[in-house]
Design a protein around this motif. Structure first.
Motif, mmCIF file in Angstrom:
data_model
loop_
_atom_site.group_PDB
_atom_site.id
_atom_site.type_symbol
_atom_site.label_atom_id
_atom_site.label_comp_id
_atom_site.label_asym_id
_atom_site.label_seq_id
_atom_site.Cartn_x
_atom_site.Cartn_y
_atom_site.Cartn_z
ATOM 1 N N ASP A 10 44.371 38.126 39.205
ATOM 2 C CA ASP A 10 43.474 37.008 38.905
ATOM 3 C C ASP A 10 42.421 36.741 39.979
ATOM 4 O O ASP A 10 41.595 35.855 39.833
ATOM 5 C CB ASP A 10 44.270 35.733 38.613
ATOM 6 C CG ASP A 10 44.932 35.139 39.846
ATOM 7 O OD1 ASP A 10 44.981 35.807 40.895
ATOM 8 O OD2 ASP A 10 45.400 33.990 39.746
ATOM 9 N N ASN A 11 42.410 37.532 41.039
ATOM 10 C CA ASN A 11 41.406 37.343 42.072
ATOM 11 C C ASN A 11 40.280 38.376 41.989
ATOM 12 O O ASN A 11 39.589 38.638 42.958
ATOM 13 C CB ASN A 11 42.054 37.388 43.464
ATOM 14 C CG ASN A 11 42.538 38.771 43.837
ATOM 15 O OD1 ASN A 11 42.791 39.621 42.985
ATOM 16 N ND2 ASN A 11 42.691 39.003 45.126
ATOM 17 N N VAL A 13 37.276 40.580 39.166
ATOM 18 C CA VAL A 13 36.615 40.850 37.898
ATOM 19 C C VAL A 13 36.506 42.358 37.779
ATOM 20 O O VAL A 13 36.160 43.043 38.743
ATOM 21 C CB VAL A 13 35.198 40.226 37.851
ATOM 22 C CG1 VAL A 13 34.414 40.724 36.652
ATOM 23 C CG2 VAL A 13 35.278 38.713 37.833
ATOM 24 N N GLU A 32 31.389 36.113 34.129
ATOM 25 C CA GLU A 32 32.717 36.460 34.648
ATOM 26 C C GLU A 32 32.767 36.287 36.169
ATOM 27 O O GLU A 32 33.742 35.776 36.719
ATOM 28 C CB GLU A 32 33.086 37.900 34.264
ATOM 29 C CG GLU A 32 33.186 38.133 32.778
ATOM 30 C CD GLU A 32 34.256 37.292 32.112
ATOM 31 O OE1 GLU A 32 35.354 37.145 32.681
ATOM 32 O OE2 GLU A 32 33.997 36.776 31.015
ATOM 33 N N LEU A 36 34.947 33.501 38.533
ATOM 34 C CA LEU A 36 35.766 33.913 39.669
ATOM 35 C C LEU A 36 35.372 33.158 40.944
ATOM 36 O O LEU A 36 36.231 32.712 41.696
ATOM 37 C CB LEU A 36 35.654 35.426 39.893
ATOM 38 C CG LEU A 36 36.523 36.010 40.996
ATOM 39 C CD1 LEU A 36 38.010 35.795 40.710
ATOM 40 C CD2 LEU A 36 36.219 37.495 41.173
ATOM 41 N N LYS A 40 38.120 31.128 42.888
ATOM 42 C CA LYS A 40 38.663 31.713 44.124
ATOM 43 C C LYS A 40 37.731 31.608 45.336
ATOM 44 O O LYS A 40 38.134 31.908 46.454
ATOM 45 C CB LYS A 40 39.004 33.195 43.907
ATOM 46 C CG LYS A 40 40.070 33.434 42.856
ATOM 47 C CD LYS A 40 41.415 32.938 43.328
ATOM 48 C CE LYS A 40 42.491 33.256 42.306
ATOM 49 N NZ LYS A 40 43.803 32.846 42.751
ATOM 50 N N SER A 118 41.691 44.248 44.891
ATOM 51 C CA SER A 118 42.318 42.926 44.830
ATOM 52 C C SER A 118 43.024 42.560 46.130
ATOM 53 O O SER A 118 43.357 41.398 46.349
ATOM 54 C CB SER A 118 43.317 42.863 43.672
ATOM 55 O OG SER A 118 44.422 43.709 43.926
#
Length: 125
Positions: A10-11, A13, A32, A36, A40, A118
């Motif tokens: 989830d951190n 794109v 997108e 993010l 974040k 990530s």
């Protein structure tokens, strides 16, 4: 064509580019990235490019540059995943001009690219 990748940490794109990619399609990436940044306050990005360099229009290159500049200090990691040698060469040549750390990977190294971009060791669903 551009497809937003799902089932990523989830951190980040992730997008996949294939066939001819136009500026209009590339514009779908901006929302997108904005989501993010709001969530974040940093950007980890993965681009799987399965198309030759010649299929990326000048509008795509311009939008890519604008995307890089918009949140310049928020970019953390960018993974370019491609088997297209010309794209790897361009990415590696101009990585100094883009914010954050950039690294290229082969398509067979997709999982490794996700982990690197990530900053996690999580597996992709």
């Amino acid at each position: 064509m551009i497809q937003i990748l799902h089932n990523l940490p989830d951190n980040m794109v992730g997008v996949e580019l294939s066939g001819e990619v136009t500026k209009k399609e590339y514009d779908t990436i901006f929302p997108e990235v904005e989501k993010l940044v709001k969530k974040k306050n940093k950007i980890n990005y993965l681009a799987v490019i399965k198309t030759p360099l010649s299929h990326l229009t000048i509008g795509v290159w311009w939008d890519d540059f604008k995307l890089a500049l918009k949140h310049y200090s928020k970019w953390e990691r960018v993974a370019i995943v491609t088997d297209e040698e010309n794209i790897s060469t361009v990415a590696n040549t101009f990585d100094f001009a883009y914010p954050g750390d950039m690294k290229t990977f082969k398509v067979s190294e997709f999982e490794k690219a996700v982990q690197w971009a990530s900053g996690t060791k999580a597996t992709v669903a």
